[in-house]
Design an enzyme around this catalytic site. Sequence first.
Site, PDB file in Angstrom:
ATOM      1  N   SER A 148     -16.302 -28.285  -1.787  1.00  0.00           N
ATOM      2  CA  SER A 148     -17.035 -27.045  -2.046  1.00  0.00           C
ATOM      3  C   SER A 148     -18.322 -27.340  -2.825  1.00  0.00           C
ATOM      4  O   SER A 148     -19.194 -28.046  -2.312  1.00  0.00           O
ATOM      5  CB  SER A 148     -16.111 -26.067  -2.765  1.00  0.00           C
ATOM      6  OG  SER A 148     -16.650 -24.768  -2.733  1.00  0.00           O
ATOM      7  N   ASP A 224     -11.302 -20.353   6.113  1.00  0.00           N
ATOM      8  CA  ASP A 224     -11.837 -20.399   4.755  1.00  0.00           C
ATOM      9  C   ASP A 224     -12.595 -19.095   4.479  1.00  0.00           C
ATOM     10  O   ASP A 224     -13.538 -18.753   5.191  1.00  0.00           O
ATOM     11  CB  ASP A 224     -12.775 -21.609   4.688  1.00  0.00           C
ATOM     12  CG  ASP A 224     -13.325 -21.892   3.307  1.00  0.00           C
ATOM     13  OD1 ASP A 224     -13.585 -20.924   2.548  1.00  0.00           O
ATOM     14  OD2 ASP A 224     -13.536 -23.072   3.002  1.00  0.00           O
ATOM     15  N   HIS A 257      -9.603 -22.641   1.990  1.00  0.00           N
ATOM     16  CA  HIS A 257     -10.481 -23.350   1.046  1.00  0.00           C
ATOM     17  C   HIS A 257      -9.689 -24.117  -0.031  1.00  0.00           C
ATOM     18  O   HIS A 257     -10.275 -24.696  -0.935  1.00  0.00           O
ATOM     19  CB  HIS A 257     -11.396 -22.308   0.360  1.00  0.00           C
ATOM     20  CG  HIS A 257     -12.652 -22.873  -0.235  1.00  0.00           C
ATOM     21  ND1 HIS A 257     -13.641 -23.456   0.524  1.00  0.00           N
ATOM     22  CD2 HIS A 257     -13.085 -22.963  -1.528  1.00  0.00           C
ATOM     23  CE1 HIS A 257     -14.631 -23.856  -0.271  1.00  0.00           C
ATOM     24  NE2 HIS A 257     -14.315 -23.581  -1.518  1.00  0.00           N
TER      25      HIS A 257
END
Lengths: 279, 279
Positions: A148, A224, A257
């Site tokens: 991320s 995600d 995620h």
Amino acid sequence: MSIENISVNKSFGGWHKQYSHHSKSLNCSMQFAIYLPPQMGSGTKVPVLYWLSGLTCTDENVMQKSGIQRIAAELGIAIVAPDTSPRGEDVADDAAYDLGQGAGFYVNATEMPWSKHYQMYDYVVNELPELIEASFPVSDKRAISGHSMGGLGALNIGMLNPERYSSISAFSPISNPVNSPWGQKAFTAYLGEDKANWLNYDPSELMKRATELVPAKVDQGESDNFLVEQLKPEALLAAAESNDYPLMYQLHEGYDHSYYFIASFIEEHLRFHAKHLSQ
Amino acid sequence: MSIENISVNKSFGGWHKQYSHHSKSLNCSMQFAIYLPPQMGSGTKVPVLYWLSGLTCTDENVMQKSGIQRIAAELGIAIVAPDTSPRGEDVADDAAYDLGQGAGFYVNATEMPWSKHYQMYDYVVNELPELIEASFPVSDKRAISGHSMGGLGALNIGMLNPERYSSISAFSPISNPVNSPWGQKAFTAYLGEDKANWLNYDPSELMKRATELVPAKVDQGESDNFLVEQLKPEALLAAAESNDYPLMYQLHEGYDHSYYFIASFIEEHLRFHAKHLSQ
């Protein structure tokens, strides 16, 4: 350059250790974790994979949740996990999770009040590897990966320093921060209003104009929640295509995620890095 | 018997899911996690490994930190992780970490104020498997494992119900609670002062007098801070020897009480259970 040991756990025949040290670049005390694979016991110098974590994380997330040690032990790779920002009572902060402590974005801040401590780019590129290479029996072979916000950091740092890293990988990176709310908010605070100063920290921009091409691998979950608004892998793919960049990209149906996604594919990332680290 | 889904994460091709439900045995709302391996998608009924966690834990520890899903996905085993006690504002509690919520010790409490909710033995042995087997495409083949207080629970429940479990395993179990401070404190509160009532929840006592012998595997870290005072594997080993119990026991140099130890050896436990579940 002194480091203080905080914790030790045996893991897959090697050792997970946490340390604190005073960082000159960040002007505060910092904590990091290192996984030392079993091969290091025999005097072998092993290469290092740097792992950059995402928003709100510390050195602990990847070490506790990814299962990375199993493959690092097999392949003989040390793993180093820094924190995600400078820390401490004297360090500027913000109540939001996506700015300030836990959200350094791996940039060198130029704007007050952030610039006094938020120099995570320098810390990750220079100070931390120097410390690691002086303190542990590791080689100067390096790879970099992250998740991320840390995927953004890994891509940026890897592409800006092709002589220092053999390979780059990322899970669910913020691929085009100049066009995402997370990136715009953080870059405005840390780098100021002039968007020209943001471009050097945008993976899609860097991938367009890279000249020395470090092999890269990116994995993204199709379920995600942040995919469309924040992550924008399509910008990275377009950049890679325009510059013939050696990017392996995979979109994975059903994955989100979380570290459940990372754990599912971390083995592929380590094998990718091992191949390039051994060349 | 209704269950409510709380979260879903894809993991190693299967699914990690959390649910809440009202428990009749515990007289409160409970949460559990289940890992559904990819084999379940094709209509195959898979066996179930129940994982009992240690003091202060919830359903999340094993799912986030052990890496168990990787092998469960390979072997086609569902993993079910209950919470470690009844929970809620109405449920008796204690300020200490080793009594009350988070510390149910997998017994049926007989003493007030605990007996109203603390019936974890019944919950784990009867109510939860019934719910799981009614709600998911699993077979009635079961194995049981756990860590520390959960290792105690797994050994007790497995040995007391040999017809229900194919195999038992434990990491760092509280092996002789009637002679350890953790066990003495909890058993006095939950079961009263009469030590005769404690013996049915002591793995070393049960191993001495077991008649149907469910295969068991126990792993223990030699650098575990709780080894000497609280865990007492020597009592379990003596019991196994006196009764010719099929116990595989290994002491591992350098390993501690953490999930770093569990993650390092969870694969061996799942392969052990898979062998017995398939017989």
